[in-house]
Enzyme design. Structure first.
Site, PDB file in Angstrom:
ATOM      1  N   CYS A   1      11.874   7.517   2.995  1.00 29.10           N
ATOM      2  CA  CYS A   1      10.655   7.208   2.234  1.00 29.10           C
ATOM      3  C   CYS A   1       9.926   5.998   2.786  1.00 29.10           C
ATOM      4  O   CYS A   1       8.739   5.837   2.556  1.00 29.10           O
ATOM      5  CB  CYS A   1      10.998   7.018   0.766  1.00 29.10           C
ATOM      6  SG  CYS A   1      12.150   5.659   0.487  1.00 29.10           S
TER       7      CYS A   1
ATOM      8  N   ARG B   1       3.847   1.424 -11.103  1.00 24.02           N
ATOM      9  CA  ARG B   1       5.093   1.167 -10.360  1.00 24.02           C
ATOM     10  C   ARG B   1       5.772   0.004 -11.071  1.00 24.02           C
ATOM     11  O   ARG B   1       5.220  -1.100 -11.154  1.00 24.02           O
ATOM     12  CB  ARG B   1       4.793   0.798  -8.912  1.00 24.02           C
ATOM     13  CG  ARG B   1       5.989   0.097  -8.267  1.00 24.02           C
ATOM     14  CD  ARG B   1       5.920   0.001  -6.789  1.00 24.02           C
ATOM     15  NE  ARG B   1       6.070   1.304  -6.177  1.00 24.02           N
ATOM     16  CZ  ARG B   1       6.395   1.489  -4.906  1.00 24.02           C
ATOM     17  NH1 ARG B   1       6.597   0.455  -4.096  1.00 24.02           N
ATOM     18  NH2 ARG B   1       6.524   2.706  -4.408  1.00 24.02           N
TER      19      ARG B   1
ATOM     20  N   ARG C   1       2.028  11.486   1.563  1.00 27.81           N
ATOM     21  CA  ARG C   1       1.866  10.824   0.254  1.00 27.81           C
ATOM     22  C   ARG C   1       0.395  10.907  -0.179  1.00 27.81           C
ATOM     23  O   ARG C   1       0.077  11.150  -1.337  1.00 27.81           O
ATOM     24  CB  ARG C   1       2.288   9.349   0.332  1.00 27.81           C
ATOM     25  CG  ARG C   1       3.763   9.083   0.574  1.00 27.81           C
ATOM     26  CD  ARG C   1       4.614   9.380  -0.639  1.00 27.81           C
ATOM     27  NE  ARG C   1       4.231   8.649  -1.841  1.00 27.81           N
ATOM     28  CZ  ARG C   1       4.573   7.388  -2.127  1.00 27.81           C
ATOM     29  NH1 ARG C   1       5.353   6.722  -1.305  1.00 27.81           N
ATOM     30  NH2 ARG C   1       4.188   6.814  -3.248  1.00 27.81           N
TER      31      ARG C   1
ATOM     32  N   ASP D   1      17.656   6.250   2.478  1.00 30.40           N
ATOM     33  CA  ASP D   1      16.754   5.225   1.955  1.00 30.40           C
ATOM     34  C   ASP D   1      17.475   3.880   2.081  1.00 30.40           C
ATOM     35  O   ASP D   1      18.681   3.823   2.366  1.00 30.40           O
ATOM     36  CB  ASP D   1      16.419   5.545   0.483  1.00 30.40           C
ATOM     37  CG  ASP D   1      15.407   4.570  -0.114  1.00 30.40           C
ATOM     38  OD1 ASP D   1      14.747   3.826   0.643  1.00 30.40           O
ATOM     39  OD2 ASP D   1      15.282   4.544  -1.363  1.00 30.40           O
TER      40      ASP D   1
ATOM     41  N   GLN E   1       6.914  10.421  -4.296  1.00 29.65           N
ATOM     42  CA  GLN E   1       7.570  10.390  -2.991  1.00 29.65           C
ATOM     43  C   GLN E   1       8.228  11.735  -2.693  1.00 29.65           C
ATOM     44  O   GLN E   1       8.026  12.331  -1.631  1.00 29.65           O
ATOM     45  CB  GLN E   1       8.627   9.273  -2.975  1.00 29.65           C
ATOM     46  CG  GLN E   1       9.413   9.198  -1.691  1.00 29.65           C
ATOM     47  CD  GLN E   1       8.565   8.744  -0.518  1.00 29.65           C
ATOM     48  OE1 GLN E   1       7.899   7.729  -0.598  1.00 29.65           O
ATOM     49  NE2 GLN E   1       8.574   9.499   0.561  1.00 29.65           N
TER      50      GLN E   1
ATOM     51  N   HIS F   1      11.329   8.408  -8.355  1.00 32.71           N
ATOM     52  CA  HIS F   1      10.168   8.236  -7.466  1.00 32.71           C
ATOM     53  C   HIS F   1       9.575   9.635  -7.191  1.00 32.71           C
ATOM     54  O   HIS F   1       9.661  10.153  -6.072  1.00 32.71           O
ATOM     55  CB  HIS F   1      10.617   7.548  -6.170  1.00 32.71           C
ATOM     56  CG  HIS F   1       9.508   6.936  -5.377  1.00 32.71           C
ATOM     57  ND1 HIS F   1       8.175   6.996  -5.750  1.00 32.71           N
ATOM     58  CD2 HIS F   1       9.525   6.231  -4.206  1.00 32.71           C
ATOM     59  CE1 HIS F   1       7.446   6.363  -4.853  1.00 32.71           C
ATOM     60  NE2 HIS F   1       8.235   5.897  -3.915  1.00 32.71           N
TER      61      HIS F   1
HETATM   62  N1   CP Z   1       7.807   4.867  -0.009  1.00 27.90           N
HETATM   63  C1   CP Z   1       7.128   3.997  -0.764  1.00 27.90           C
HETATM   64  O1   CP Z   1       6.924   4.193  -1.964  1.00 27.90           O
HETATM   65  O2   CP Z   1       6.626   2.924  -0.096  1.00 27.90           O
HETATM   66  P1   CP Z   1       5.968   1.613  -0.726  1.00 27.90           P
HETATM   67  O3   CP Z   1       7.044   0.861  -1.431  1.00 27.90           O
HETATM   68  O4   CP Z   1       5.407   0.882   0.454  1.00 27.90           O
HETATM   69  O5   CP Z   1       4.889   2.039  -1.685  1.00 27.90           O
HETATM   70  N1  NVA Z   2      14.636   2.837  -3.324  1.00 28.77           N
HETATM   71  C1  NVA Z   2      13.567   1.997  -2.847  1.00 28.77           C
HETATM   72  C2  NVA Z   2      12.363   2.823  -2.559  1.00 28.77           C
HETATM   73  C3  NVA Z   2      11.195   2.052  -2.020  1.00 28.77           C
HETATM   74  C4  NVA Z   2       9.999   2.913  -1.786  1.00 28.77           C
HETATM   75  C5  NVA Z   2      13.274   0.922  -3.882  1.00 28.77           C
HETATM   76  O1  NVA Z   2      13.270   1.233  -5.078  1.00 28.77           O
HETATM   77  O2  NVA Z   2      13.053  -0.228  -3.500  1.00 28.77           O
END
Ligand code: CP
Ligand code: NVA
Length: 307
Positions: A264, A102, A292, A224, A132, A129
């Protein structure tokens, strides 16, 4: 499937296989049956951004599959002090059986896959993502049945989640309508690809500034956060600009009566949607979060089992 960096790189058959395996894994877990597909395997998990769901679902998932995870906070490993992605990829390939990353730059996830010799799974970049969205589509499938011909509406910021939704919906033959304010739309290259892909799968991609047009007759409604990780400096401006895109009961009423609401998470009540929507009867956000786990277990098996 060697890696999961982007849904655009998957075949429809891969997606169908992920869903079939996810369903099986979900049942095995609910019935308390062991399913050690990845006995003795290790997953390295690199995080340069925060996480609740991704971290916990990958860690729990690999454990349930008989393997083990190593949490690699970028501040604790040499990557945070300037070691290259290329060297990190080559070194980790000598120790672990798969990497979940990530991070900010999408090219870092691609480079890990390019220079390493083990599967890489994208657990969110600024651009995409994919884990997700595979869990999202699986959730919609559980509620609505076959995805082809359904309509998803995404209202809000054209961010990593929205980009992956474009990739995913156009691949499985779902119509997708996205409403975002001017200059906050999805990645133009991803929109173009999705339009080409949807022409093949027999679905439609609509990009608009009008949330009512996007949400009309949708089977699934998605939003989101308006402020993604890394955009904290723009918070005030974004909150003001996105207010007309907040999903409340009035806006939601333009969707089909039995439409499901997805997010998400993490969610910010009173901003991208009101409380009555996310905590209301149409919301499936916690099933979505649970999925997930099941979907990522399927992804780990399909990428890491062979090695
Ligand atoms: N939706 C999602 O990826 O959540 P986190 O940022 O908590 O991993
Ligand atoms: N769009 C958000 C998703 C978090 C899971 C971000 O990138 O912070």
């Amino acid at each position: 499937m060697d890696h999961l960096i982007s849904i655009a790189k998957l075949d429809l058959m891969d997606i169908e296989k992920i869903f079939k395996l996810s369903k099986k894994l979900k049942n095995l877990l609910k019935n308390g049956e062991k399913h050690h597909y990845l006995d003795g395997k290790t997953l390295g998990m690199i995080f340069t951004k925060s996480s609740t769901r991704t971290r916990v679902s990958f860690e729990t998932g690999i454990y349930q599959l008989g393997g083990k995870s190593i949490f690699l906070n970028s501040n604790d490993i040499q990557l945070g002090r300037g070691e290259t992605i290329c060297d990190t990829a080559k070194v980790l390939s000598r120790y672990v059986d798969g990497i979940m990353i990530r991070t900010y730059k999408h090219s870092d996830a691609e480079d890990l896959a390019r220079y390493g010799s083990i599967p890489v799974i994208n657990g969110l970049t600024d651009l995409l993502h994919p884990c997700q969205v595979l869990a999202d589509l699986f959730t919609i499938y559980e509620y609505k049945g076959p995805l082809k011909g359904l309509k998803l509406a995404y209202i809000g910021d054209g961010n990593n989640v929205a980009n992956s939704l474009l990739n995913g919906c156009s691949k499985v033959g779902m119509d997708i309508s996205i409403a975002s304010p001017e200059r906050y739309g999805c990645n133009p290259r991803i929109i173009d690809n999705a339009k080409k892909q949807s022409a093949q799968s027999g679905s439609k991609v609509v990009i608009t500034k009008d949330p009512v047009e996007a949400i009309r007759d949708a089977d699934a409604v998605y939003t989101d956060t308006w402020v993604s990780m890394g955009q904290e400096d723009e918070k005030e401006k974004r909150l003001r600009l996105f207010m007309p895109y907040r999903i409340d009961s009035k806006l939601f009423s333009y969707a089909k009566d039995n439409a499901v609401f997805l997010h998400c998470l993490p969610a910010y009540r009173g901003f991208e949607m009101t409380e009555e929507i996310i905590d209301g009867p149409n919301s499936v956000v916690f099933d979505e979060a649970e999925n997930r786990l099941h979907v990522q277990k399927a992804i780990m098996i399909m990428t890491m089992e062979r090695g």
